[in-house]
Motif scaffolding. Structure first.
Motif, PDB file in Angstrom:
ATOM      1  N   GLY A  15      17.721  12.357 -15.018  1.00  0.00           N
ATOM      2  CA  GLY A  15      17.460  11.562 -13.824  1.00  0.00           C
ATOM      3  C   GLY A  15      16.292  12.089 -13.031  1.00  0.00           C
ATOM      4  O   GLY A  15      15.477  11.320 -12.502  1.00  0.00           O
ATOM      5  N   LEU A  16      16.172  13.415 -12.931  1.00  0.00           N
ATOM      6  CA  LEU A  16      15.050  14.009 -12.212  1.00  0.00           C
ATOM      7  C   LEU A  16      13.730  13.716 -12.900  1.00  0.00           C
ATOM      8  O   LEU A  16      12.727  13.420 -12.239  1.00  0.00           O
ATOM      9  CB  LEU A  16      15.257  15.519 -12.089  1.00  0.00           C
ATOM     10  CG  LEU A  16      16.321  15.969 -11.080  1.00  0.00           C
ATOM     11  CD1 LEU A  16      16.711  17.417 -11.329  1.00  0.00           C
ATOM     12  CD2 LEU A  16      15.812  15.791  -9.654  1.00  0.00           C
ATOM     13  N   ALA A  17      13.706  13.808 -14.230  1.00  0.00           N
ATOM     14  CA  ALA A  17      12.479  13.509 -14.961  1.00  0.00           C
ATOM     15  C   ALA A  17      12.048  12.065 -14.735  1.00  0.00           C
ATOM     16  O   ALA A  17      10.867  11.775 -14.500  1.00  0.00           O
ATOM     17  CB  ALA A  17      12.673  13.778 -16.456  1.00  0.00           C
ATOM     18  N   ALA A  18      13.013  11.142 -14.789  1.00  0.00           N
ATOM     19  CA  ALA A  18      12.691   9.731 -14.569  1.00  0.00           C
ATOM     20  C   ALA A  18      12.221   9.493 -13.144  1.00  0.00           C
ATOM     21  O   ALA A  18      11.231   8.789 -12.909  1.00  0.00           O
ATOM     22  CB  ALA A  18      13.919   8.870 -14.877  1.00  0.00           C
ATOM     23  N   ALA A  19      12.918  10.072 -12.166  1.00  0.00           N
ATOM     24  CA  ALA A  19      12.552   9.879 -10.765  1.00  0.00           C
ATOM     25  C   ALA A  19      11.165  10.430 -10.478  1.00  0.00           C
ATOM     26  O   ALA A  19      10.358   9.806  -9.766  1.00  0.00           O
ATOM     27  CB  ALA A  19      13.581  10.549  -9.862  1.00  0.00           C
ATOM     28  N   PHE A  20      10.865  11.602 -11.031  1.00  0.00           N
ATOM     29  CA  PHE A  20       9.550  12.195 -10.833  1.00  0.00           C
ATOM     30  C   PHE A  20       8.449  11.318 -11.420  1.00  0.00           C
ATOM     31  O   PHE A  20       7.446  11.015 -10.762  1.00  0.00           O
ATOM     32  CB  PHE A  20       9.513  13.590 -11.466  1.00  0.00           C
ATOM     33  CG  PHE A  20       8.127  14.112 -11.702  1.00  0.00           C
ATOM     34  CD1 PHE A  20       7.291  14.416 -10.633  1.00  0.00           C
ATOM     35  CD2 PHE A  20       7.644  14.283 -12.990  1.00  0.00           C
ATOM     36  CE1 PHE A  20       6.000  14.879 -10.849  1.00  0.00           C
ATOM     37  CE2 PHE A  20       6.360  14.751 -13.220  1.00  0.00           C
ATOM     38  CZ  PHE A  20       5.540  15.055 -12.142  1.00  0.00           C
ATOM     39  N   LEU A  21       8.638  10.891 -12.671  1.00  0.00           N
ATOM     40  CA  LEU A  21       7.604  10.113 -13.336  1.00  0.00           C
ATOM     41  C   LEU A  21       7.379   8.774 -12.649  1.00  0.00           C
ATOM     42  O   LEU A  21       6.237   8.351 -12.421  1.00  0.00           O
ATOM     43  CB  LEU A  21       7.983   9.906 -14.809  1.00  0.00           C
ATOM     44  CG  LEU A  21       6.959   9.189 -15.685  1.00  0.00           C
ATOM     45  CD1 LEU A  21       5.621   9.907 -15.665  1.00  0.00           C
ATOM     46  CD2 LEU A  21       7.467   9.086 -17.114  1.00  0.00           C
ATOM     47  N   LEU A  22       8.456   8.088 -12.282  1.00  0.00           N
ATOM     48  CA  LEU A  22       8.327   6.784 -11.634  1.00  0.00           C
ATOM     49  C   LEU A  22       7.701   6.909 -10.243  1.00  0.00           C
ATOM     50  O   LEU A  22       6.891   6.068  -9.836  1.00  0.00           O
ATOM     51  CB  LEU A  22       9.682   6.098 -11.550  1.00  0.00           C
ATOM     52  CG  LEU A  22      10.286   5.664 -12.889  1.00  0.00           C
ATOM     53  CD1 LEU A  22      11.700   5.153 -12.692  1.00  0.00           C
ATOM     54  CD2 LEU A  22       9.421   4.608 -13.563  1.00  0.00           C
ATOM     55  N   SER A  23       8.070   7.951  -9.517  1.00  0.00           N
ATOM     56  CA  SER A  23       7.465   8.162  -8.201  1.00  0.00           C
ATOM     57  C   SER A  23       5.975   8.441  -8.335  1.00  0.00           C
ATOM     58  O   SER A  23       5.162   7.928  -7.558  1.00  0.00           O
ATOM     59  CB  SER A  23       8.150   9.332  -7.487  1.00  0.00           C
ATOM     60  OG  SER A  23       9.508   9.076  -7.277  1.00  0.00           O
TER      61      SER A  23
END
Length: 507
Positions: A15-23
């Motif tokens: 979830g952190l990887a996805a949130a970071f990349l999308l942000s």
């Protein structure tokens, strides 16, 4: 047009990887977690010391190099990693010890001194075999967003298929290892890699020997402990505009007009979104934990065999005797009986293999001047275990360590034990299984769902989905979910992220 809104459920590494990349790509991201950040990467307070009490091995750093590069950053600018010279120290008794090194030649020499020239030659052949299999599967399976047996064959090509057939993918890891090793201790050592996926070496596919190659390419310690990794990703995501809310439980995934449209929290608050990424165990999703309609959008896990759980001890203790390295494994006498106890009898092994992470020994293994942080783990079945059985396992575990020469002394208040039932509470619907479905048989690798679901706007991430468990694999799953989401938004011409993302150093 305002940027799309995305809700990410679960602040584990996926979830952190996805949130970071999308942000970093300009989307408005809200990341929610019922506890805190990190997921299975967690620390436990033991006698006033923060002890890493989840994943302790950092490998496949290229996953995080590429993730940061996607946002115009460098991993070395935000996180300090130190390569380990000794990958792990292994013991079978007080006199039988074997180190594996980052240098393959040193490992070969050590094996030769430990078990003879023939076993050293077998190790070199094994390393070559594992290297070829990893090379075949890295692009065709690990990096592929939704692999199938057909797509694997197509992407691997003739040479790759020859490599796969050479490892006998339809046989067990244990049986395949016998092609290279005859010493039962070395069979145990290299068979143990199946437990990295929560599986038994007697049932896991032979392709898992590639994990040996992953470690051979590098094992690192993380300055600040493993918890520094999710903390860094959370900080980077927030710097890029993400909103992170912990101690916030999601009750349901909201659905409107046949697609995911946000989430409803346990307190009734509704957060609207254009897409949702669910970084929870797939069993929780399929069981309807986030609503019946979301549950129907993913494959049923009702008949899937659960992977290993664990009993762990986090402690601040004084040690004497055995010269601990950072990563240490003390092997059981009868490996087959250990896994039979777990998977066939649903009970703790009578004679367990024990992993000990000595977290204050990054270099040559010199003992700290005072008490040190230890994390001890034995494999366990994913089910409730009676208290007396756990107490007996604890006595057996520390008695075995003493027989191997390791004496541990810690006051009761400096020891924290975690059982499968407690892991099951942390990760609902798993009964404590820590790796998703058990990887028993060659087909199981293809049964983990991909990031896209049958519900438009709902995506999956985490160690229970493709490409599988472990810190780097979970991060890859988050990246795949983010990329699938971005591609779907772009296909509807609703959003086009910047072609060249920017980034800032956080140090």
């Amino acid at each position: 047009m305002s940027p799309p809104r995305v809700v990410v459920i679960g602040a584990g590494i996926g979830g952190l990887a996805a949130a970071f990349l999308l942000s970093a790509r300009g989307l408005r991201v809200t990341l929610l977690d019922r506890a805190g950040i990190g997921g299975k990467i967690r620390t436990v307070d033991a006698g006033g010391a923060a002890v890493d009490s989840g994943p302790t091995v950092f490998t496949m750093r290229w996953v995080f190099d590429e993730l940061l590069a996607d946002a115009g950053m460098r991993l070395d600018d935000v996180l300090t990693l130190r390569p380990l010279d000794i990958l792990a120290r292994h013991a079978w008794s007080a006199t039988e010890r074997l180190d594996l090194f980052a240098d393959e030649r040193r490992s070969s020499d050590a094996i030769g001194a430990f078990a003879g020239a023939r076993e050293a030659a077998g190790y070199r052949a094994f390393c070559d075999r594992a290297r070829r299999i990893y090379g075949t599967l890295e692009t065709a399976f690990i990096k592929s967003p939704a692999p199938t047996p057909l797509s694997l064959a197509r992407k691997a090509g003739l040479g790759g298929l020859v490599n796969l057939l050479g490892v006998s993918p339809f046989t067990s890891l244990w049986r395949a290892l016998k092609d290279n090793f005859s010493d039962p201790r070395l069979l145990q050592l290299f068979g143990r890699y199946s437990t990295y996926c929560g599986a038994s070496p007697f049932d896991a596919p032979a392709t898992l020997m590639l994990i040996a190659h992953v470690e051979q390419r590098g094992v690192w310690s993380v300055e600040g402990g493993m918890a520094a990794l999710p903390a860094t990703l959370a900080r980077l995501a927030e710097s890029a505009g993400a909103r992170i809310r912990t101690e916030t439980e999601v009750d349901a995934i909201a659905i409107r007009n046949g697609r995911a449209a946000g989430v409803v929290l346990a307190d009734g608050e509704r957060i609207e979104a254009d897409a949702v990424i669910c970084n929870a165990d797939i069993r929780a999703v399929s069981a309807g934990r986030f609503g019946a309609e979301a549950g129907r959008a993913v494959p049923s896990q009702r008949d899937a065999a659960r992977s290993l759980s664990a009993v762990t001890w986090s402690m601040r203790a004084s040690t004497r005797g055995f010269p601990l390295s950072r990563h240490n494994v003390f092997f059981a006498t009868d490996y087959a009986a250990e896994f039979s106890d777990i998977f066939a009898r649903n009970r703790l092994p009578a004679d367990p293999t024990i992993y000990v992470c000595a977290q204050d020994r990054d270099g040559g293994g010199c003992a700290p001047q005072s008490a040190e942080r230890l994390f001890c783990l034995v494999n366990a079945p994913p089910c409730p275990i009676p208290g007396p059985e756990i107490e007996q396992c604890e006595r057996t575990t520390f008695a075995r360590l003493e027989r191997a020469g390791l004496e541990i002394a810690a006051p009761p208040q400096a020891v924290r034990r975690t059982t499968p039932m407690e892991f099951g509470t942390m990760f609902p619907e798993t009964q404590g299984a820590l790796y998703g479905r058990a990887l028993h048989g060659w087909a199981e690798s293809f049964k983990r769902p991909a990031s896209r679901t049958n519900l438009p706007g709902l995506y999956l991430a985490g160690g229970s989905v493709h490409p599988g468990p472990g810190v780097p694999m979970a991060a890859l799953s988050g990246r795949m979910a983010a990329e699938s989401l971005l591609a779907d938004l772009a296909s509807t011409r609703r959003f086009h992220p910047a072609a060249t993302p920017g980034g800032t150093s956080m140090r």
